[in-house]
Scaffold this active site. Structure first.
Site, PDB file in Angstrom:
ATOM      1  N   GLY A  46    -118.846  44.659 -29.478  1.00  0.00           N
ATOM      2  CA  GLY A  46    -119.017  43.314 -28.954  1.00  0.00           C
ATOM      3  C   GLY A  46    -117.912  42.993 -27.966  1.00  0.00           C
ATOM      4  O   GLY A  46    -116.831  43.592 -28.020  1.00  0.00           O
ATOM      5  N   GLN A  51    -112.364  37.951 -22.851  1.00  0.00           N
ATOM      6  CA  GLN A  51    -111.712  39.266 -22.952  1.00  0.00           C
ATOM      7  C   GLN A  51    -111.695  39.994 -21.608  1.00  0.00           C
ATOM      8  O   GLN A  51    -110.964  40.972 -21.446  1.00  0.00           O
ATOM      9  CB  GLN A  51    -112.399  40.139 -24.000  1.00  0.00           C
ATOM     10  N   CYS A  88    -110.675  44.640 -32.813  1.00  0.00           N
ATOM     11  CA  CYS A  88    -111.000  43.913 -31.582  1.00  0.00           C
ATOM     12  C   CYS A  88    -110.514  44.728 -30.389  1.00  0.00           C
ATOM     13  O   CYS A  88    -109.420  45.283 -30.435  1.00  0.00           O
ATOM     14  CB  CYS A  88    -110.302  42.554 -31.608  1.00  0.00           C
ATOM     15  N   LEU A  89    -111.320  44.766 -29.329  1.00  0.00           N
ATOM     16  CA  LEU A  89    -110.923  45.528 -28.137  1.00  0.00           C
ATOM     17  C   LEU A  89    -109.666  44.954 -27.482  1.00  0.00           C
ATOM     18  O   LEU A  89    -108.982  45.655 -26.742  1.00  0.00           O
ATOM     19  CB  LEU A  89    -112.069  45.574 -27.116  1.00  0.00           C
ATOM     20  N   HIS A 130    -117.316  36.934 -34.851  1.00  0.00           N
ATOM     21  CA  HIS A 130    -116.116  37.370 -34.133  1.00  0.00           C
ATOM     22  C   HIS A 130    -116.201  36.967 -32.653  1.00  0.00           C
ATOM     23  O   HIS A 130    -115.240  36.426 -32.091  1.00  0.00           O
ATOM     24  CB  HIS A 130    -115.998  38.894 -34.294  1.00  0.00           C
ATOM     25  N   GLU A 131    -117.355  37.229 -32.041  1.00  0.00           N
ATOM     26  CA  GLU A 131    -117.477  36.957 -30.601  1.00  0.00           C
ATOM     27  C   GLU A 131    -117.562  35.456 -30.309  1.00  0.00           C
ATOM     28  O   GLU A 131    -116.989  34.994 -29.322  1.00  0.00           O
ATOM     29  CB  GLU A 131    -118.685  37.693 -30.009  1.00  0.00           C
ATOM     30  N   HIS A 134    -114.143  34.066 -30.248  1.00  0.00           N
ATOM     31  CA  HIS A 134    -113.418  34.299 -28.990  1.00  0.00           C
ATOM     32  C   HIS A 134    -113.638  33.151 -28.002  1.00  0.00           C
ATOM     33  O   HIS A 134    -112.733  32.806 -27.238  1.00  0.00           O
ATOM     34  CB  HIS A 134    -113.910  35.594 -28.320  1.00  0.00           C
TER      35      HIS A 134
END
Ligand code: ZN
Length: 156
Positions: A46, A51, A88-89, A130-131, A134
């Site tokens: 995701g 991000q 997380c990226l 999670h997304e 963000h």
């Protein structure tokens, strides 16, 4: 399509609240394309627009069942509770345990401006939570259970 640079923890843009998309312009569809490519290249499941440095309510997810594109996603229902390991990226090489609902229902728009409803359990439910976090400037570490963090060895 183009790979965009993934912003890392410490970049203040990750802490800002994103703006609703009012009109789906070519800029937004290009953003969706680039975000998907960036997510796949980074082996993520995701990615949210902040991000890649864009403060818009745009998310891409693929937990292995195909690409999901979400514009202005809103969690309208959630049930249950499950604890899983989450990464997380924007925080590479780390993960921690986070408590999430085991089921969520999300309403959003697709790239054509049509309303879509996505229901998710397990990894998809986690990714949806999670997304959308963000988009509010929230990182998983804000919600992680204390002392559950793993720092992974460099795989070089
Ligand atoms: Zn993340």
């Amino acid at each position: 399509m183009a790979i965009r640079k993934i912003r890392l923890e410490g970049d203040e843009i990750l802490r800002k609240k994103c703006k609703e998309v009012k009109e789906i312009t070519p800029k937004i569809t290009t953003l969706l394309d680039d975000m998907a490519e960036t997510m796949y290249q980074a082996n993520g499941v995701g990615l949210a627009a902040p991000q890649v440095g864009i403060l818009k309510r745009v998310v891409v997810i693929d937990v292995g069942d195909g690409l999901i594109e979400l514009i202005n996603p809103v969690i309208v229902e959630s049930k249950g509770e499950v604890v899983g390991d989450e990464g997380c990226l924007s925080l590479p090489g780390r993960s921690a345990h986070v408590k999430r609902p085991e089921y969520v229902k999300v309403e959003a728009l697709d790239r054509n401006g049509e309303k879509i409803v996505i229901e998710g359990t397990e990894l998809l439910a986690v990714a949806l939570c999670h997304e959308t976090d963000h988009l509010e400037g929230i990182l998983y570490t804000d919600k992680a259970i204390p002392d559950t963090e793993t720092v992974w060895e460099d795989e070089e």
